[in-house]
Design a protein around this motif. Sequence first.
Motif, short mmCIF file in Angstrom:
data_model
loop_
_atom_site.label_atom_id
_atom_site.label_comp_id
_atom_site.label_asym_id
_atom_site.label_seq_id
_atom_site.Cartn_x
_atom_site.Cartn_y
_atom_site.Cartn_z
N ILE A 27 14.85 14.68 4.78
CA ILE A 27 14.58 14.23 3.41
C ILE A 27 13.93 15.37 2.63
N VAL A 28 14.40 15.58 1.42
CA VAL A 28 13.79 16.56 0.53
C VAL A 28 13.45 15.84 -0.77
N ILE A 29 12.17 15.82 -1.11
CA ILE A 29 11.72 15.17 -2.35
C ILE A 29 11.50 16.24 -3.41
N ASN A 30 12.06 16.00 -4.59
CA ASN A 30 11.98 16.93 -5.72
C ASN A 30 12.37 18.36 -5.31
N PRO A 31 13.63 18.56 -4.89
CA PRO A 31 14.07 19.92 -4.53
C PRO A 31 13.97 20.85 -5.73
N GLU A 32 13.83 22.14 -5.45
CA GLU A 32 13.69 23.13 -6.53
C GLU A 32 14.93 23.13 -7.42
N ALA A 36 0.83 -1.21 0.00
CA ALA A 36 0.00 0.00 0.00
C ALA A 36 0.86 1.25 0.00
N PHE A 37 1.89 1.26 0.87
CA PHE A 37 2.78 2.42 0.91
C PHE A 37 3.54 2.57 -0.40
N ALA A 38 3.96 1.45 -0.98
CA ALA A 38 4.69 1.50 -2.25
C ALA A 38 3.81 2.08 -3.35
N PHE A 39 2.52 1.71 -3.34
CA PHE A 39 1.57 2.21 -4.36
C PHE A 39 1.36 3.72 -4.19
N ILE A 40 1.20 4.15 -2.92
CA ILE A 40 0.99 5.58 -2.65
C ILE A 40 2.23 6.37 -3.04
N GLY A 41 3.41 5.84 -2.63
CA GLY A 41 4.66 6.56 -2.90
C GLY A 41 5.02 6.56 -4.36
N ALA A 42 4.59 5.54 -5.10
CA ALA A 42 4.99 5.41 -6.51
C ALA A 42 4.53 6.60 -7.33
N THR A 43 3.41 7.22 -6.93
CA THR A 43 2.92 8.38 -7.68
C THR A 43 3.89 9.55 -7.61
N LYS A 44 4.75 9.57 -6.56
CA LYS A 44 5.71 10.66 -6.39
C LYS A 44 6.97 10.46 -7.23
N VAL A 45 7.22 9.23 -7.67
CA VAL A 45 8.45 8.97 -8.41
C VAL A 45 8.20 8.65 -9.88
N GLU A 46 6.98 8.85 -10.33
CA GLU A 46 6.66 8.56 -11.72
C GLU A 46 7.31 9.54 -12.67
N ALA A 47 7.46 10.78 -12.23
CA ALA A 47 8.01 11.80 -13.11
C ALA A 47 9.43 11.43 -13.53
N GLN A 48 9.76 11.72 -14.77
CA GLN A 48 11.05 11.35 -15.32
C GLN A 48 12.19 12.08 -14.62
N ASP A 49 11.91 13.32 -14.14
CA ASP A 49 12.95 14.12 -13.51
C ASP A 49 12.91 14.00 -11.98
N PHE A 50 12.30 12.95 -11.47
CA PHE A 50 12.22 12.77 -10.01
C PHE A 50 13.61 12.72 -9.39
N GLN A 51 13.75 13.40 -8.25
CA GLN A 51 14.99 13.35 -7.50
C GLN A 51 14.70 13.59 -6.02
N GLY A 52 15.52 13.01 -5.18
CA GLY A 52 15.41 13.23 -3.74
C GLY A 52 16.77 13.42 -3.11
N ASN A 102 17.76 9.19 -7.59
CA ASN A 102 16.57 9.13 -8.43
C ASN A 102 16.15 7.67 -8.52
N LYS A 103 15.39 7.31 -9.54
CA LYS A 103 14.89 5.94 -9.62
C LYS A 103 15.98 4.92 -9.91
N GLU A 104 17.07 5.36 -10.55
CA GLU A 104 18.10 4.41 -10.99
C GLU A 104 19.48 4.66 -10.38
N GLU A 105 19.78 5.93 -10.08
CA GLU A 105 21.13 6.28 -9.64
C GLU A 105 21.12 6.97 -8.28
N SER A 106 22.28 6.93 -7.63
CA SER A 106 22.47 7.71 -6.40
C SER A 106 23.94 8.01 -6.23
N ILE A 107 24.21 9.07 -5.48
CA ILE A 107 25.58 9.37 -5.09
C ILE A 107 25.59 9.85 -3.64
N PHE A 108 26.51 9.30 -2.87
CA PHE A 108 26.57 9.50 -1.43
C PHE A 108 27.86 10.26 -1.12
#
Length: 285
Positions: free
Chosen positions: A238-243, A12-28, A74-80
């Motif tokens: 956590i910041v989702i989709n920063p400006e 359920a949480f994955a389904f709700i959260g998935a709407t936030k990461v659908e955009a191609q330019d999603f980043q957190g 993002n959906k595929e990559e990250s850097i720490f």
Amino acid sequence: MQKFTTIILILAFAFIGATKVEAQDFQGKAYYFSKTTMDMSRFGRGRQMNEQEKKQMEDRLKSMFEKTYVLTFNKEESIFIEEEKLAAPGAGRGMGMFGSSFSPGPQYKNIKEGLYLQDQEFFGKQFLIKEELESIEWVMGTETKQIGQYLCFKATAKKRSTQVNIGPPPRRENTETKTDSIKPIEDADKKEEENMIDVVAWYTPQIPVSQGPSEFWGLPGLILEISAGNNTMLCTKIVINPEEKTKIIAPKKGEEVTKQEYNEIITAKMEEFRANRRRGGGGRR
């Protein structure tokens, strides 16, 4: 029944959260505080330190082992990447390049390509650690806890430690040497067991990306807390989709080595460092 309910909650949480990461330019962006504990009994040059001496040593090492990091994903990559900060006066005195050489450089993960890269400087030389992204065999639990506004689920694993000892070598006990042919096998098994560490992760399906701090990943949600061996990392913001988006760039510079090759280089350098100290009078009684 409880396990079935937990699975439903995760989905359920994955389904709700998935709407936030659908955009191609999603980043957190996720900000972590990291703390590492050390066995202080290994310091003191062969004698037991008192509590005051332990406290002084802990204060000196604090700047090395308490860090803040930013995970850009993002959906595929990250850097720490470690956040740069000014050290307190006197903190880490005497560590200098020695301390900074053991701080991990930017760590890049590409889930789609199964790639792990780490940009690492060691005593003035640049390395590029390149590996296949290590698969972690997570055991999903039913325990939950709240971290900030996110409901997190527990997962555990066993993982081979990649940490290199930078402190004094552990004291060796005087034991009778075995001469039979079983000893090499026992030693190899013991070493392998010692290299395995327990990992406990807390992840949130509310942010359904398979990312996490450092080399950790592979859960159905962002990892907000991870304890591995003597190190703990906790997400504080956590910041989702920063400006302002940050471009995630894979490291490219440096001598290409595997993690094992790099650790062997560090170990050899540490042995050389200890030998030089002994020759310089550090081992006099």
